[in-house]
Design an enzyme around this catalytic site. Structure first.
Site, PDB file in Angstrom:
ATOM      1  N   ASN A  26     -31.910  -9.616 -24.959  1.00 63.27           N
ATOM      2  CA  ASN A  26     -31.925  -9.247 -23.543  1.00 63.27           C
ATOM      3  C   ASN A  26     -31.484  -7.794 -23.377  1.00 63.27           C
ATOM      4  OD1 ASN A  26     -32.325  -9.532 -20.831  1.00 63.27           O
ATOM      5  ND2 ASN A  26     -30.876 -11.186 -20.542  1.00 63.27           N
ATOM      6  N   HIS A  45     -25.322 -14.278 -14.285  1.00 59.28           N
ATOM      7  CA  HIS A  45     -26.116 -15.421 -14.739  1.00 59.28           C
ATOM      8  C   HIS A  45     -25.990 -16.615 -13.791  1.00 59.28           C
ATOM      9  CE1 HIS A  45     -26.546 -13.356 -18.668  1.00 59.28           C
ATOM     10  NE2 HIS A  45     -27.614 -14.118 -18.787  1.00 59.28           N
TER      11      HIS A  45
END
Length: 463
Positions: free
Chosen positions: A318, A349
């Site tokens: 990521n 998140h």
């Protein structure tokens, strides 16, 4: 999931069309901005229906902040509003939609938009509200000197190439792409006359797109065959725990973690291919003279699978999110940059407890791995066999540490996470704490550099 794949495949076709028929030589910047924005809005509505209104609300609220807030505070207000709205939406997924319903899970695009909003706000603050000598070289390069127009702002946040799965990109890079300067700027960094060229080459993304589509296809096949056959939930099955020795459980943990990766490889590589197909993502020329299209790549699979340190693994997984965290948190944190960055990552998140177990564990492992590397690595550099042995051991430890850390990220809830860590005897937590208690901790480069920058700034002010 079907909507996601359909939209991304349609976006891929639209990206090829966009590059060929609406390239900078065929259409004005305004037309390219408008097309990218309208198609992005269409994809969002197609995928998420009325829930896409949350994306547009957040975008327009922050456009108001960007135009009305004072420059010294623009990044703070934008961050609080964007992260606050995202967190409220995360909470609604748990308490209203009971841990998320895929057809209404608009949080993915909202997370990408949050990254872009905060990135632009910080870069605008750097470009208008700070002196050049206060900035790092990267902050100077990415600083935005004027507020964008409404069309530029909407295009950057809602363009069809990144609305569904990202990745986040820098505002100046995106504007250079729309205006047709993106590739040219990178090519000018190379002396082409020395290489025998009379004029600048015209690199095509087709090869890179085809290569990434092959990775996407392999990832999809692995996802359909491995992920369902090796569920993460099995590692806390009572029968499995009773009958399986500890070392075998560690081995199976590695297997199920590997089986969980292909869906990320699929989504991120396809998103990268969509941007490349539109002509966006050129990053320059490597030492072998090969054109690179990895400016927006979100992962480096080879470096992930061969990582010999926790830091190396994180930097190649990521990638754009890691860059975002570094630019808006780590580089700007007044204290404890590592801890604050992990906490922000968890908050971004979502609010599932498993995320916080993962990122708090990640803080411990990062600090412990840094201490071990600083205190012992130099002893193993004197000969090739010693270095190979060090790399093998650190590869095994890194892969197992990652598996141990990310299991709660997949499990989400508290009960299975605690059960998992009990079955693992909390061994990584205990080892990390012992390392941090017993080994001397050297100052971080971040802290030293920050102190040097502050000293230079104070000296300049006195002069």
């Amino acid at each position: 999931q079907i909507n996601f794949v359909a939209c991304q495949l349609f976006a891929l076709l639209a990206a090829f069309w966009f590059r060929i028929y609406l390239g900078p030589s065929h259409a004005s910047s305004a037309v390219r901005h408008a097309f990218a924005t309208l198609f992005g809005i269409y994809f969002a509505v197609f995928c998420f229906g009325w829930y896409s209104i949350h994306l547009f609300i957040l975008v327009m609220m922050n456009y108001g902040i960007m135009n009305m807030a004072s420059i010294p505070n623009i990044h703070r207000y934008s961050f609080v509003v964007a992260m606050g709205y995202l967190t409220l939406c995360h909470i609604s997924r748990i308490y209203i939609f009971h841990y998320g319903i895929l057809t209404t899970d608009f949080s993915g695009p909202l997370m990408i938009i949050t990254q872009k909003i905060t990135t632009l706000a910080c870069q605008l603050h750097d470009g208008i509200g700070r002196q050049a000598e206060e900035l790092t070289a990267e902050q100077n390069r990415l600083a935005v000197k004027s507020r964008p127009s409404l069309l530029e702002y909407l295009s950057y946040l809602l363009n069809f190439m990144s609305i569904i799965a990202g990745p986040c990109s820098n505002y100046k890079d995106y504007i250079a792409f729309i205006e047709g300067r993106h590739v040219h700027m990178k090519l000018l960094e190379v002396n082409w006359k020395q290489k025998g060229y009379d004029r600048l080459p015209d690199p095509s993304p087709t090869g890179a797109v085809m290569y990434k589509l092959c990775i996407t296809l392999v990832s999809l096949i692995l996802f359909l065959t491995l992920t369902k056959n090796f569920p993460m939930a099995y590692i806390i099955d009572n029968e499995f725990l009773d009958k399986t020795p500890f070392l075998s459980r560690l081995g199976y943990l590695y297997v199920v973690t590997q089986a969980a990766k292909p869906k990320y490889y699929f989504a991120w590589t396809l998103a990268d291919a969509v941007n490349n197909a539109a002509g966006y993502g050129f990053s320059g020329v490597d030492e072998r003279g090969t054109f690179r299209w990895d400016l927006l790549s979100n992962l480096n699979i080879w470096n992930i699978e061969t990582a010999t340190s926790f830091k190396m693994y994180i930097e190649n997984w990521n990638i754009q999110t890691a860059a975002w965290l570094k630019r808006i948190c780590y580089d700007r944190a007044p204290w404890y940059p590592t801890a604050l960055t992990f906490i922000l990552s968890a908050l971004w998140h979502g609010i599932y407890p498993g995320y916080y177990f993962t990122f708090l564990t990640g803080i411990l492992i990062t600090l412990a791995a840094r201490a071990i590397r600083n205190n012992f690595r130099h002893y193993f550099l004197s000969s090739v066999p010693l270095k190979i042995a060090y790399d093998v051991v650190t590869w095994v430890v890194t892969q197992l540490a990652v598996c141990y850390t990310v299991a709660p990220f997949v499990m989400l809830a508290v009960e299975p996470t605690i059960k998992f860590y009990k079955s693992m005897y909390f061994h990584m937590h205990i080892l990390c704490i012992l390392v941090l208690l017993l080994l001397p901790i050297r100052p971080q480069a971040h802290s030293i550099k920050k102190a040097q920058n502050q000293s230079m700034l104070n000296s300049a002010k006195r002069k």
